[in-house]
Design an enzyme around this catalytic site. Structure first.
Site, short mmCIF file in Angstrom:
data_model
loop_
_atom_site.label_atom_id
_atom_site.label_comp_id
_atom_site.label_asym_id
_atom_site.label_seq_id
_atom_site.Cartn_x
_atom_site.Cartn_y
_atom_site.Cartn_z
N ASP A 76 0.57 -0.94 0.00
CA ASP A 76 0.00 0.00 0.00
C ASP A 76 0.72 1.17 0.00
O ASP A 76 1.25 1.39 0.92
CB ASP A 76 -0.72 -0.47 0.85
CG ASP A 76 -1.69 -1.42 0.73
OD1 ASP A 76 -1.49 -2.23 1.18
OD2 ASP A 76 -2.59 -1.18 0.27
N THR A 85 1.51 2.68 -1.58
CA THR A 85 2.10 3.84 -2.29
C THR A 85 1.03 4.92 -2.51
O THR A 85 -0.10 4.59 -2.81
CB THR A 85 2.62 3.38 -3.65
OG1 THR A 85 3.63 2.40 -3.43
CG2 THR A 85 3.17 4.50 -4.47
N ILE A 86 1.46 6.19 -2.43
CA ILE A 86 0.55 7.27 -2.83
C ILE A 86 1.18 8.01 -4.02
O ILE A 86 2.40 8.12 -4.12
CB ILE A 86 0.25 8.28 -1.69
CG1 ILE A 86 1.51 9.02 -1.18
CG2 ILE A 86 -0.50 7.61 -0.57
CD1 ILE A 86 1.77 10.33 -1.82
#
Length: 567
Positions: free
Chosen positions: A375, A376-377
Site C-alpha cells: 500500500d 504507495t501514494i
C-alpha cells in the site's frame, strides 16, 4: 490478429480528447465522471484532505512544489497505510521558468552494518517482508527539502502546517484507507511500537472514526523548524539510532547522516505524437517506456478498447519488458543499466519479434539490449505559473516494515525486501546500496511543452497502469477521468529483480469487470490464464494542461478515496 493491424500510423492529437456527457453515459461498460477544471491551480491526490491542503497552499501564494509537499505531508498523517516519513520519494517537476523537467530520486540506501553474510548467517534465502531486515534509510524528508530548496516559495513551517494540524487535532478516516488499515494489523501488531502508534484500543480505526497522531505532529513541527538536518543529523536521528540498537536493528545514525537525494535526468520515448517521461533506475519507470515502444508497432485504435488484440499485445509487451526489468534494473551506482538501448526503437523492434499475435508466451527471457552485431501514494499539483509536479511516495507493503520508534509517530519502509540475495545479480544486496524500486512518477510533454503529470500507484501494477492510461488517452481518445475509470488488466508472474523466477504457465491475467465476455474467451483461447476481479489495479491521479484554453483538467482514482480540485 490480422496483419493489417500492424504498423499503422496514427494522427497526432492537438489537444486532449474529452468525452461528452452523452459519450460518458452511453455506449460504455463502465461508469466515469467529469474531470475537475481550474485556471489557477489543480491538485489530485488519493485523500481529500491532502488535495484541500494543496489548494490551500496554492491560494496562499505557494507554487506547485509547495503544494505537493503539503499534500504529501498530509497523506503521511491521513494515509499511513501507504506512505509516511519512514518511506521514500520520487518526483518529476516541470519548472516553467527554465522550461525544463527535473527528476529527483529521494530513495534511501541499505544499512552499512547489514551484509550478505549476515543474511546467510540468519538462514535467509530472501529478505523478510517485515521486521528490521528490510529497513532502508527513509528518503522522504530529504526529498521534501531538496524540492523546496530548489523550487519552493513559502516557508516550510507554513507548508507543513496542515499536516501538523491534522496529526494533532485528528481526522476522520476514509473508507478505502480504513479497509487497508484493518488489513495491516495482523502482520505488524507484534512489531515494536507499531500498535502504540496506529491502533486504537487494540484495533484499527473504523471508517469515519477520528484518529490522532500527536507524536507525528511533534515530529513534523521539529522538521518544519530544523529542516532535513533535524531528521538525519539531529535528535530524531539519534532517537532512531537508539531504537535500532535496543531492538536488534541495523540502521545507525551514520546511515542517516550520510544520506543524500539525487537530481537525475528523466528519460523519454516518443509515443503517438507525445514524449513520455520516466525516471531511470533504481526505479522501474523505463519498463513503461519499453512497453510503449513495443505497442507503437500495432494499431491499437483500430483493434478497439477492451478487444482481445488490444489486451493480448499489451500483456505480451509487459512480459518482455518485465524480464528485462528483472535482469537489468538496479542502483546505477552498483550496476548501471543500458537505459538508452533498453528504450530504443531498435531494441523494441528486436524484442517484438518474440510476440506471437495469436498465442500467449509461457516462457519469456530477458533480451540483449547492447545490440551487438545482429500500500504507495501518488499525487500531482499545478500552479498559475504553469509549474507542475508529479510525485510518488511510499512505505511499501502498506505500512512498511512495522517497527515504530517511540515518540516519533511513524514506521519504517520495507523497501530493502526488494534486494536480491544471490551474489552477482545487478540488484544483489550490498551495504549502502539503493534497492530496486517500484514507485514511479511520470510526465508527458509535446513539442517541448508540458502536457500531463500522472501516475498509477500499486507495486508491479505501476508501469502496466502507466501504459494503460496512455493507451486509453492517445490511442482510444478517452478523456482524462475516463482513461482512469476504464477497466484495467494486470499481469502477474514475470521474473522479479528479487530473484523470483517467472511462472511456468505464463502467469496470471487479472481482469476488472467491464471487459466483454467474448474478449475473455478469446484471450483464454490464446493461452492467457485469466482471473476476474481479484487484485490491485492501481491508483491513478493526473493533471492535463490545455495550453489553448490556458486551463488544467484534473482526474482522480475512482478506486481510492481521493479527489481532484481545481480553482
Amino acid at each position: 490478429m490480422k496483419l493489417s493491424l500492424l504498423a499503422v500510423g496514427l494522427g497526432v492529437l492537438t489537444a486532449m480528447q474529452t468525452s461528452s456527457a452523452v459519450d460518458r453515459l452511453e455506449g460504455r461498460t463502465f461508469v466515469t465522471r467529469s474531470p475537475a477544471v481550474g485556471a489557477n491551480g489543480m491538485a489530485a491526490t488519493s485523500q481529500p484532505l491532502a488535495s484541500m491542503a494543496a489548494i490551500e497552499i496554492l491560494r496562499a501564494g505557494g507554487n506547485a512544489v509547495d503544494a505537493a509537499i503539503a499534500a504529501n505531508a498530509v497523506q503521511c498523517v491521513t494515509e499511513p497505510t501507504s506512505c509516511g516519513l519512514g518511506g521514500d520519494l520520487f518526483a518529476i517537476v516541470w519548472d516553467d521558468k527554465t522550461q525544463k523537467l527535473y527528476g529527483l530520486n529521494a530513495s534511501g540506501r541499505s544499512p552499512q552494518l547489514l551484509t550478505l553474510a549476515e543474511f546467510e548467517r540468519l538462514g535467509h534465502k530472501t529478505i523478510p517482508k517485515y521486521g528490521m531486515l528490510p529497513i532502508s534509510v527513509p528518503g522522504c524528508v530529504d526529498g521534501w527539502f531538496m524540492l523546496h530548496q530548489r523550487f519552493g516559495k513559502l516557508p516550510m513551517e507554513q507548508v507543513l502546517a496542515p499536516a501538523i494540524a491534522h496529526a494533532r487535532d485528528g481526522f476522520a478516516v476514509t473508507e478505502v484507507i480504513a479497509k487497508y488499515w484493518a488489513g495491516g494489523v495482523e502482520a505488524r501488531s507484534n512489531q515494536p511500537g507499531w500498535a502504540d502508534v496506529f491502533l486504537v484500543d487494540g484495533r484499527a480505526p473504523a471508517q469515519g472514526e477520528t484518529f490522532r497522531n500527536p507524536a507525528l505532529a511533534s515530529t513534523l513541527e521539529k522538521i518544519a523548524k530544523g529542516g532535513a538536518d533535524e531528521f538525519y543529523r539531529g535528535d530524531i536521528a539519534r532517537q532512531i539510532d537508539r531504537f535500532m540498537r535496543d531492538n536488534g536493528g541495523y540502521l545507525r545514525y551514520d546511515d542517516l547522516a550520510n544520506h543524500r537525494s539525487d537530481w537525475v535526468e528523466p528519460v523519454s520515448i516518443h509515443y503517438r505524437g507525445y514524449d513520455v517521461w520516466e525516471l531511470p533506475p533504481n526505479g522501474q519507470g523505463i519498463a513503461a517506456l519499453q512497453i510503449l515502444q513495443l505497442l507503437k508497432r500495432y494499431d491499437l485504435a483500430r483493434a478497439g478498447f477492451g478487444s482481445a488484440d488490444h489486451l493480448h499485445f499489451l500483456l505480451e509487451a509487459k512480459k518482455l519488458a518485465f524480464e528485462d526489468r528483472a535482469r537489468f534494473y538496479a542502483d546505477p551506482t552498483f550496476a548501471p543499466a543500458p537505459i538508452k538501448e533498453l528504450i530504443s526503437d531498435e531494441y523494441a523492434k528486436q524484442r517484438s519479434m518474440g510476440i506471437d499475435p495469436l498465442r500467449a508466451a509461457t516462457n519469456v527471457e530477458a533480451g540483449d539490449p547492447v545490440l551487438r552485431d545482429g500500500d504507495t501514494i501518488y499525487l500531482t499539483t499545478a500552479d498559475k505559473d504553469h509549474n507542475m509536479v508529479s510525485l510518488i511516495q511510499s512505505n511499501f507493503r502498506g505500512f512498511g516494515a512495522g517497527p515504530c520508534p517511540p515518540g516519533l509517530g511513524f514506521c519504517f519502509q520495507n523497501r530493502g525486501e526488494l534486494f536480491n540475495l544471490a551474489p552477482g545479480h545487478a540488484n544483489s544486496y550490498a551495504p549502502g546500496q539503493r534497492p530496486f524500486h517500484t514507485i514511479i512518477p511520470a510526465f508527458v510533454t509535446k513539442d517541448g511543452k508540458p502536457v500531463m503529470s500522472f501516475g498509477v500507484m500499486g507495486g508491479d501494477m505501476q508501469p502496466q497502469g502507466h501504459v494503460q492510461i496512455l493507451v486509453n488517452l492517445l490511442d482510444f481518445k478517452m478523456g482524462l477521468q475516463e482513461a482512469g475509470d476504464a477497466p484495467r488488466v494486470r499481469h502477474d508472474g514475470s521474473s522479479t529483480p528479487t530473484g523470483e523466477a517467472a511462472t511456468e504457465n505464463g502467469g496470471t491475467v487479472y481482469i476488472e469487470s467491464g471487459i466483454a465476455d467474448n474478449t475473455h474467451r478469446e484471450l483464454a483461447r490464446r493461452g492467457h490464464q485469466l482471473k476476474f476481479g481479484d487484485g490491485d489495479f492501481g491508483g491513478y491521479q493526473a493533471i492535463w494542461y490545455d495550453a489553448d484554453k490556458n486551463v488544467y483538467f484534473g482526474a482522480t482514482e475512482s478506486r481510492k478515496d481521493g479527489i481532484a480540485i481545481g480553482y
